[in-house]
Enzyme design. Structure first.
Site, PDB file in Angstrom:
ATOM      1  N   GLY A   1     -34.081 -11.124  13.031  1.00  0.00           N
ATOM      2  CA  GLY A   1     -34.302 -11.828  12.041  1.00  0.00           C
ATOM      3  C   GLY A   1     -33.995 -12.918  13.076  1.00  0.00           C
ATOM      4  N   CYS A   2     -34.626 -14.464  12.247  1.00  0.00           N
ATOM      5  CA  CYS A   2     -33.867 -15.572  12.805  1.00  0.00           C
ATOM      6  C   CYS A   2     -32.252 -15.979  12.951  1.00  0.00           C
ATOM      7  CB  CYS A   2     -34.923 -17.150  12.689  1.00  0.00           C
ATOM      8  SG  CYS A   2     -34.330 -17.254  10.765  1.00  0.00           S
ATOM      9  N   TYR A   3     -31.088 -15.790  11.576  1.00  0.00           N
ATOM     10  CA  TYR A   3     -30.796 -15.707  11.471  1.00  0.00           C
ATOM     11  C   TYR A   3     -29.227 -15.173  11.945  1.00  0.00           C
ATOM     12  CZ  TYR A   3     -31.304 -18.646   7.753  1.00  0.00           C
ATOM     13  OH  TYR A   3     -31.687 -20.301   6.567  1.00  0.00           O
TER      14      TYR A   3
END
Length: 309
Positions: free
Chosen positions: A116-118
């Site tokens: 995921g990006c986070y």
């Protein structure tokens, strides 16, 4: 030998569109997508995924699980850009810089889950430090992150670029029940003994991301200071082409962090800010949420997998 067939399932979404853009001029692969009329046809999608060499899934979680269940051809390899399989047994985590061994794990993977990006920023900052024993197991980790609205996919783009864009808020903090779906992923791959507090937010800019993690030196391992933390991160990423630990002189000169600074790249910059007098440190990661946080990472993983195709 014919070029490997790469099938993008879900190429009309924000992640899928950028993956397609990054791959469409490539001559070492045969890129395949479904026509608009076939995208909701379960039979046609099953035929396509079973006829490819590598499937890149840019789908909602439920649809991604259904796509994997439809695979009967044992030769098909998968890169799942959804969060459906991030902490599932049997899936390889697609963060090449996480450990020295990870590129080889990715290259030979049959089932790969894109980070995921986070989590990319949080794990990028915390995994080397926890693995080195610099962050005690009981440390109460807090992670704050701000992403461009494309991080919410088509819904976010529609809110900020659609007919009602004028009424879209300039800043939104969400995940207030402290049960964001990325938290288990962060805890697992950052090797945190305790569940971290994760506070995400969306800003009124299309893409880019800043992740910050504050630390109290008095709660870390004995004799650990900002220099120790910086040196650990610098050693870990010394050979990385995509993740750069910024020199302390450059970090010290910064007045602010720009979430859009690395847009359009697959790079990530890490900083260590520290105030020894106050005994506090701030770790930060800046990258493109659609680059290193999604599409760029998927292409980086695809390239590694193609070495074993």
């Amino acid at each position: 030998m014919s070029a490997p067939i790469v099938f993008i399932d879900g190429d009309q979404g924000t992640t899928g569109l950028q993956i397609h853009e990054r791959l469409r001029e490539r001559t070492d692969i045969t890129l395949f997508t479904l026509a608009a009329a076939d995208r909701k046809d379960a039979r046609r999608r099953a035929e396509a995924i079973n006829a490819c060499d590598i499937a890149v899934l840019c789908l909602p979680d439920v649809a991604a699980r259904e796509a994997v269940e439809a695979i009967v051809n044992p030769a098909v390899r998968v890169i799942d850009a959804s969060s459906a399989h991030r902490v599932q047994p049997g899936w390889t985590y697609g963060f090449p810089e996480m450990t020295p061994e990870q590129p080889e794990h990715i290259a030979s993977a049959r089932r790969l889950t894109n980070p995921g990006c986070y989590p990319t920023g949080a794990i990028g900052l915390l995994r080397p430090l926890s693995q080195a024993g610099l962050i005690p197991g009981g440390y109460p980790i807090s992670i704050h992150a701000v992403s461009g609205y494309s991080g919410r996919g088509r819904a976010g783009v529609e809110e900020y670029e659609g007919p009602e864009a004028a009424s879209a808020p300039s800043f939104q903090v969400y995940g207030l029940p402290l049960a964001h779906k990325h938290t288990p992923e962060i805890q697992t791959y950052a090797q945190l003994a305790q569940r971290p507090i994760f506070v995400p937010a969306i800003g009124a800019f299309r893409q880019g991301i800043v992740v910050t993690v504050p630390l109290e030196l008095r709660l870390l391992a004995p004799n650990v200071d900002g220099d120790t933390l910086h040196a650990c991160l610098a050693r870990h990423y010394a050979e990385s082409a995509r993740v750069r630990v910024m020199p302390q002189s450059q970090s010290g000169a910064l007045k602010y962090l720009d979430p859009e600074a690395l847009n359009g790249t697959n790079d990530m910059h890490l900083n260590v800010f520290h105030n020894e007098e106050n005994g506090q440190v701030l770790l930060s990661a800046v990258f493109d949420n659609l680059g290193k946080g999604a599409s760029g990472a998927a292409v980086q993983n695809l390239d590694l997998m193609l070495t074993r195709q």
